[in-house]
Scaffold this motif. Structure first.
Motif, PDB file in Angstrom:
ATOM      1  N   PRO A  36     -11.049   0.957   2.897  1.00 13.79           N
ATOM      2  CA  PRO A  36     -10.279   1.601   3.975  1.00 13.79           C
ATOM      3  C   PRO A  36     -10.817   1.234   5.359  1.00 13.79           C
ATOM      4  N   ALA A  37     -12.085   0.898   5.474  1.00 12.19           N
ATOM      5  CA  ALA A  37     -12.650   0.558   6.778  1.00 12.19           C
ATOM      6  C   ALA A  37     -12.070  -0.756   7.303  1.00 12.19           C
ATOM      7  N   ILE A  38     -11.666  -1.632   6.365  1.00 14.90           N
ATOM      8  CA  ILE A  38     -11.035  -2.890   6.779  1.00 14.90           C
ATOM      9  C   ILE A  38      -9.554  -2.673   7.033  1.00 14.90           C
ATOM     10  N   LEU A  39      -8.852  -2.167   6.025  1.00 15.19           N
ATOM     11  CA  LEU A  39      -7.424  -1.928   6.172  1.00 15.19           C
ATOM     12  C   LEU A  39      -6.992  -0.768   5.271  1.00 15.19           C
ATOM     13  N   ILE A  45      -2.728   6.197   6.062  1.00 16.65           N
ATOM     14  CA  ILE A  45      -2.392   6.364   7.484  1.00 16.65           C
ATOM     15  C   ILE A  45      -1.425   7.536   7.645  1.00 16.65           C
ATOM     16  N   GLY A  46      -0.435   7.579   6.722  1.00 16.50           N
ATOM     17  CA  GLY A  46       0.521   8.686   6.744  1.00 16.50           C
ATOM     18  C   GLY A  46      -0.179  10.018   6.582  1.00 16.50           C
ATOM     19  N   ALA A  47      -1.151  10.045   5.688  1.00 16.76           N
ATOM     20  CA  ALA A  47      -1.899  11.280   5.452  1.00 16.76           C
ATOM     21  C   ALA A  47      -2.682  11.670   6.697  1.00 16.76           C
ATOM     22  N   GLY A 220     -13.546   5.965  11.386  1.00 17.80           N
ATOM     23  CA  GLY A 220     -12.320   6.680  11.022  1.00 17.80           C
ATOM     24  C   GLY A 220     -11.103   5.806  11.256  1.00 17.80           C
ATOM     25  N   ILE A 221     -11.075   4.702  10.456  1.00 16.57           N
ATOM     26  CA  ILE A 221     -10.061   3.684  10.725  1.00 16.57           C
ATOM     27  C   ILE A 221      -8.638   4.204  10.498  1.00 16.57           C
ATOM     28  N   ASP A 222      -8.472   5.132   9.526  1.00 17.82           N
ATOM     29  CA  ASP A 222      -7.123   5.663   9.305  1.00 17.82           C
ATOM     30  C   ASP A 222      -6.590   6.354  10.566  1.00 17.82           C
ATOM     31  N   MET A 223      -7.473   7.014  11.305  1.00 16.82           N
ATOM     32  CA  MET A 223      -7.085   7.691  12.534  1.00 16.82           C
ATOM     33  C   MET A 223      -6.728   6.662  13.624  1.00 16.82           C
ATOM     34  N   GLU A 227      -3.091   6.363  15.521  1.00 16.89           N
ATOM     35  CA  GLU A 227      -2.837   6.261  16.971  1.00 16.89           C
ATOM     36  C   GLU A 227      -2.021   5.016  17.293  1.00 16.89           C
ATOM     37  N   ILE A 228      -2.345   3.921  16.585  1.00 19.47           N
ATOM     38  CA  ILE A 228      -1.598   2.671  16.805  1.00 19.47           C
ATOM     39  C   ILE A 228      -0.116   2.882  16.451  1.00 19.47           C
TER      40      ILE A 228
END
Lengths: 260, 261
Positions: A36-39, A45-47, A220-223, A227-228
């Protein structure tokens, strides 16, 4: 009926394509076990979006509304006003235009910290950065628009003994509208980028740029992706809004007519 | 009955300075136009016919000689709304309806709002465009657009109508029709009309006075008072009188060209 299905098709194609990309993305992330840290997967992302709507809302108001849109409106008005002044006074054309050119060449990473020193950490400094970014494209496009009338149209106004102001409001500004809206479309994209990036150089503990830079630090890459996604949606919506107003204002322009 | 000329030019000179040296657009041009005249200016391109019209309108400044319109300078005459000008292209503003375009000079000249609808309706009727007021220019044909631009020039009651090849871009059939309409309009409104053209039949059919011009330098070579009656059906163009005038115009044009070959 035929028109309705044509409109449906116009929306269905990009929508279907987008969904296909998301599904492919999801499958790839799962199939290759991408950390998840990469992609992160779209579902993650939805969560994240569902989990932090409140934070996303606060960030959105801070950056998109207060920073980008306020700056966009101020910069656009300033750009059009400056173009009208430059067009009227030759001294300004020779003096102000090169200076505006120079300001437009300033890198945002240099301007942003200075604006923070001048206008403080809150949104005011972000709006100031946006004003600087937006000003020049608005200025140049409006100037081109004001020059877009032909000699015959100006001669016609002269046969009426029209004043400079009358020629401006009744001929040259309406004729400049397609150009002004071109500038405005460029400016909306720049405004959002400017407001987000400016937050990297000092901001209160909210804002889309602030969130992105801190969440990257905390992995916190999902966050970050959340934002993106919000910023992409905002940018698209803003662009669509400008295009919609454009269609109403420049309905007479050949590029818009067929839709009537 | 002797009438005082509405437009009077005396020894007009106009020289444009260019990089290739001076160009004598007009040289020693003298002409009187009387009230109610329909005067055509005809000649090859570069003979100064459009320039002459622009000098009368004050759009161009003569470098020598005098020109007066209603006894005033062209600028004063313009400010007193002495003339309406019709250009080669209709030049209607696409963001305004036909009504809005006709309203444009009225707005600029400060006519009363309440007065505008009546004026617009009247001139639309004059050019046969009733019911098209709410259309946009780009929804009309080229001929209709040019008629709307004539209506625009008529809206503020100028006594003089200056027309610079108004039908030059239209096809022959439309042009015939518009010529007929223009004559009817002229008879109805008793305006003084200055009309630039490069078509001999058009000039002869329309005019009471035909001014033949020639280039390098731009000058008047012949002024022909038409013997044709004011009332002119289209088939007058087959009468011997018409052909005789046309012949004289052609001779005048040829004489102006003689040194060229």
């Amino acid at each position: 009926m035929k028109q309705l299905s044509a409109r449906f098709e116009r929306i269905a194609w990009p929508l279907g394509f987008g969904i296909a990309v998301l599904i492919l993305w999801q499958v790839m992330v799962r199939a290759f076990n991408i950390p998840p840290a990469i992609l992160p997967a779209p579902t993650e992302i939805g969560a994240a979006i569902a989990r932090s709507t409140h934070i996303l809302w606060i960030d959105w108001v801070q950056t998109a509304v207060k920073g980008a849109i306020t700056g966009l409106i101020m910069g656009a008005i300033a750009g059009v006003a400056a173009a009208i002044a430059i067009d009227r006074v030759d001294f300004l054309r020779r003096g102000l235009l090169p200076v505006a050119n120079f300001v437009a060449a300033l890198p945002i990473v240099g301007v942003a910290p200075i604006m923070v020193m001048w206008f403080g950490f809150d949104w005011h400094s972000k709006a100031a950065v946006v004003v600087i970014m937006v000003f020049f494209p608005m200025l140049v496009n409006t100037l081109a628009g004001l020059a877009a009338t032909d000699r015959m149209q100006r001669d016609l106004m002269q046969t009426y003994s029209a004043s400079h102001l009358q020629t401006l409001t009744k001929l040259r500004l309406p004729a400049a509208m397609p150009f002004i809206f071109n500038g405005l479309k460029i400016a909306t994209t720049l405004a959002l980028i400017g407001a987000i990036v400016a937050e990297y150089f000092g901001s209160p503990t909210r804002g889309m740029g602030f969130r992105i830079s801190t969440e990257v630090g905390r992995l916190g890459i999902d966050m970050v992706w959340a934002e993106i996604a919000v910023s992409a949606l905002t940018g698209t919506a803003l662009y669509a809004l400008v295009a919609l107003i454009e269609r109403g204002v420049t309905f007479w322009h050949p590029s818009q007519r067929r839709r009537r | 009955m002797t009438k005082k000329p509405v437009i009077s030019a005396r020894d007009l000179d106009l020289t444009f300075e260019t990089n290739d040296g001076p160009i004598h657009a007009l040289k020693g041009v003298s002409l009187d136009i009387e009230k109610g005249d329909f005067v055509s200016f005809i000649g090859p391109s570069g003979c100064g016919k459009t320039t002459f019209l622009r000098v009368i309108a004050g759009l161009e400044q003569a470098t020598g000689g005098d020109v007066s319109v209603n006894g005033m300078t062209p600028e004063e005459a313009r400010k007193s709304r002495a003339y309406g000008y019709v250009f080669q292209a209709a030049g209607l503003y696409p963001w305004r309806t036909i009504e809005g375009n006709i309203r444009l000079p009225l707005e600029i000249m400060g006519f009363a709002r309440a007065d505008m609808p009546r004026r617009i309706e009247r001139v639309l009727k004059l050019v046969d465009l009733e019911g098209f007021g709410r259309k946009y220019p780009w929804q009309l044909s080229g001929g209709m657009q040019q008629r709307a631009s004539i209506a625009r020039a008529l809206a503020f009651d100028a006594d003089i109508l200056l027309m610079d090849e108004p039908f030059g871009a239209l096809d022959e059939i439309v042009r015939d029709h518009l010529n007929e309409q223009l004559l009817a309009l002229w008879a109805k409104t008793e305006k003084t009309i200055g009309f630039v053209t490069h078509s001999i039949p058009e000039a002869v059919y329309l005019s009471t006075k035909i001014v033949v011009m020639s280039p390098r330098p731009g000058r008047i070579t012949d002024v022909i008072e038409s013997p044709l009656p004011r009332e002119r059906p289209l088939d007058i163009r087959d009468t011997p009188e018409f052909l005789e005038v046309a012949h004289r115009v052609r001779e005048g044009l040829r004489a102006g060209h003689a040194y060229d070959d």
